[in-house]
Scaffold this motif. Sequence first.
Motif, PDB file in Angstrom:
ATOM      1  N   GLY A   2      -8.214  10.027   4.406  1.00 28.27           N
ATOM      2  CA  GLY A   2      -9.148   9.113   3.765  1.00 28.27           C
ATOM      3  C   GLY A   2      -8.602   8.559   2.473  1.00 28.27           C
ATOM      4  O   GLY A   2      -7.422   8.722   2.151  1.00 28.27           O
ATOM      5  N   GLU A   3      -9.469   7.896   1.730  1.00 30.28           N
ATOM      6  CA  GLU A   3      -9.077   7.345   0.436  1.00 30.28           C
ATOM      7  C   GLU A   3      -8.659   8.489  -0.486  1.00 30.28           C
ATOM      8  O   GLU A   3      -9.321   9.532  -0.543  1.00 30.28           O
TER       9      GLU A   3
ATOM     10  N   VAL B 186       0.631   5.213   1.194  1.00 28.68           N
ATOM     11  CA  VAL B 186      -0.074   6.277   1.911  1.00 28.68           C
ATOM     12  C   VAL B 186       0.755   7.547   1.766  1.00 28.68           C
ATOM     13  O   VAL B 186       1.982   7.515   1.923  1.00 28.68           O
TER      14      VAL B 186
ATOM     15  N   ASP C  37      -2.864   5.309  -2.285  1.00 31.15           N
ATOM     16  CA  ASP C  37      -4.155   4.686  -1.980  1.00 31.15           C
ATOM     17  C   ASP C  37      -4.934   5.532  -0.978  1.00 31.15           C
ATOM     18  O   ASP C  37      -6.146   5.687  -1.105  1.00 31.15           O
ATOM     19  N   ARG C  38      -4.205   6.062   0.007  1.00 31.59           N
ATOM     20  CA  ARG C  38      -4.830   6.905   1.018  1.00 31.59           C
ATOM     21  C   ARG C  38      -3.974   8.141   1.259  1.00 31.59           C
ATOM     22  O   ARG C  38      -2.781   8.141   0.989  1.00 31.59           O
TER      23      ARG C  38
ATOM     24  N   GLU D 286       0.835  -1.204   0.000  1.00 36.34           N
ATOM     25  CA  GLU D 286       0.000   0.000   0.000  1.00 36.34           C
ATOM     26  C   GLU D 286       0.869   1.253   0.000  1.00 36.34           C
ATOM     27  O   GLU D 286       1.977   1.256   0.520  1.00 36.34           O
TER      28      GLU D 286
END
Length: 247
Positions: free
Chosen positions: A225-226, A30, A211-212, A28
């Motif tokens: 958030g997303e 971020v 992704d976030r 992921e």
Amino acid sequence: MIEVRDLQVRYGERTVARVPELDVREGECVAIVGESGSGKSTTLLSLLGLTEGAHVSGHVRVCGVDVLQAAPRRLREIRGARVALVMQSPQAALSPATRLGTLMRRALKLHGVGGGRIEQVMRDAMETVMLEHRILRRYPHEISGGQAQRFAIALAIALGAEVILADEPTSALDVTVQAEVVGVLRRLREERGLALLLVSHDLALVSTIADRVLVMKDGEVVEAGEAAVVLAEPSHPYTRELLEALP
């Protein structure tokens, strides 16, 4: 891979970063965004215990290690080998009097990579980031900014890092080279499950890879958030101001 709860970083009486919650999972990306001085880089450095002179409190686990409670020796074990920091200007972090190959060999030996494997590990890492092996014979001042960024990523790959903390990794690069570096990071996420925590003020870049998103202002997280939601339908006035400032 990264788990943060109620993180506070203080210098004296002044709190320079406060992050209630931050998680980064395997594979992921971020992103932490905000203007200069908003606390982004301080937050990043605190995850490796590198905020010298600061009082850091809260809960911070990186690759299963409690960063705030771990002994210095334990932190040295995960820095580089499991968690890699890619700085905004990697050339400034490289010894100008030492060839790139020597720097990489030295780092691999420090983290226990055997002598017989080192050359192949180095070659594979350089191929992954699309750099020619002969660049390892050069000094830091003999390569471009984009090559320096990719070398820093190659070093992380060679060491087997599972998490990359990237502080403005493309800010000093032209658009074409930015795309190359982002492409490398995206491919590593997809192929190796690498976790990426990216600090940037470039919302266009963030929209292509994150992704976030966490938005910081004056040391506080004002929105999270997303990425698709935060960047398309921001709820906080400051996030809207950042987006409106884009050309």
